[in-house]
Design an enzyme around this catalytic site. Structure first.
Site, PDB file in Angstrom:
ATOM      1  N   GLU A  41       0.887  -1.246   0.057  1.00 44.95           N
ATOM      2  CA  GLU A  41       0.011  -0.007   0.030  1.00 44.95           C
ATOM      3  C   GLU A  41       0.929   1.466  -0.034  1.00 44.95           C
ATOM      4  OE1 GLU A  41      -3.989   1.604   2.546  1.00 44.95           O
ATOM      5  OE2 GLU A  41      -2.217   0.395   3.688  1.00 44.95           O
ATOM      6  N   LYS A 114     -10.007   0.277  -2.337  1.00 45.12           N
ATOM      7  CA  LYS A 114     -10.345  -0.311  -0.926  1.00 45.12           C
ATOM      8  C   LYS A 114     -11.486   0.025  -0.189  1.00 45.12           C
ATOM      9  CE  LYS A 114      -7.564   0.064   3.505  1.00 45.12           C
ATOM     10  NZ  LYS A 114      -6.420   1.088   4.205  1.00 45.12           N
ATOM     11  N   CYS A 155      -4.647  -3.760   3.073  1.00 45.81           N
ATOM     12  CA  CYS A 155      -4.476  -3.682   4.573  1.00 45.81           C
ATOM     13  C   CYS A 155      -5.573  -3.493   5.404  1.00 45.81           C
ATOM     14  CB  CYS A 155      -3.966  -1.677   4.552  1.00 45.81           C
ATOM     15  SG  CYS A 155      -2.921  -1.394   6.109  1.00 45.81           S
TER      16      CYS A 155
END
Length: 272
Positions: A41, A114, A155
């Site tokens: 990321e 995301k 993440c």
């Protein structure tokens, strides 16, 4: 058998420097026989603040970072999963935190925005409000690659097992988790969560991470990992930037799924 590489970086707020480093890592991965290279990321920009992030956000399909990664994949002849790139949204104050997949001729094959945003106040006083500057995605995405069908996440998604169950139901055989974990949460939860996602979905997990002190004042945990479907760690890098390799064996994955057929024992009639 497919060799893949995961890249651990200490990215800063200077895009050109980060991209130059990325080119070096891809060359190292290619020389090591990797067909797929996965970046963490924020690999191209660990922004100093919201204003820089918004200013550097690109239009999907164009921009310095996207052009560079397309050309890099084509030149090296490898697939690249670009851990996350800031892309513009319709909201002037917020950007998408987007994972992009490039094939070995430089074509963009997939986009994943995301979904889960990191809004948290840690016991050590560290605060994050990702939702203040990031627009949440709304779609689960898989992509066929030389390493099989890859489920795409970023993440904080790691803490939500339902997204990984959905990706495995969509046919994923590998799961990528490019990350920039904090030190407190990383030390406590990073490895156990990654191993759990691998075990419960009988999938390979590829988790490249940011590491160390960044120019924006953040410190990230590192400890990049590649894990097999039985939960065994195939490769890890605790500290410092660098590349780690592993060979993904589809035969091993199928043996694990035959020996422990938990995916076929699911009860979607009871648990939507």
């Amino acid at each position: 058998m497919t060799r893949i590489a995961a890249v651990q970086t200490t990215s800063g707020d200077h895009i050109d420097h980060n991209l130059e480093a990325a080119a070096g890592y891809v060359e190292e991965a290619r020389a090591g026989g990797a067909q797929l290279v996965v970046f963490p990321e924020c690999f191209a920009l660990m922004a100093k603040g919201k204003s820089q992030l918004r200013a550097c956000a690109e239009v999907y399909g164009d921009g310095k970072i996207q052009r560079f990664m397309r050309q890099l994949a084509h030149r090296a002849g490898v697939w690249i999963i670009a851990g996350s790139v800031p892309l513009r949204s319709d909201d002037r104050k917020r950007v998408f935190n987007t994972l992009l997949v490039y094939d070995d001729i430089g074509s963009n094959r997939a986009r994943y925005d995301k979904i889960h945003l990191f809004d948290i106040h840690l016991p050590n006083g560290e605060k994050h409000r990702e939702s203040e500057y990031t627009m949440a995605g709304r779609q689960c995405v898989t992509q066929e690659t030389p390493a099989g069908t890859v489920g795409l996440t970023v993440c904080y998604d790691l803490r939500f097992p339902e997204i990984y169950r959905r990706l495995s139901a969509m046919g994923a055989t590998s799961l990528v988790v490019p990350s920039a974990f904090t030190v407190p949460t990383g030390g406590a939860h990073w490895a156990p969560l990654l191993r759990a996602r691998a075990i419960e979905n009988c999938c390979y997990v590829i988790a490249p991470a940011q590491v160390g002190a960044h120019s924006n004042g953040r410190t990230t945990y590192g400890h990049s990992l590649i894990i097999d479907p039985w939960g065994e760690v195939l490769a890890q890098r605790q500290a410092g930037p660098g590349v780690l390799f592993a060979d993904l064996d589809p035969g091993h994955l199928q043996r694990v799924r035959r020996q422990l057929p938990c995916l076929s024992h699911r009860r979607p009639d009871l648990f939507a």
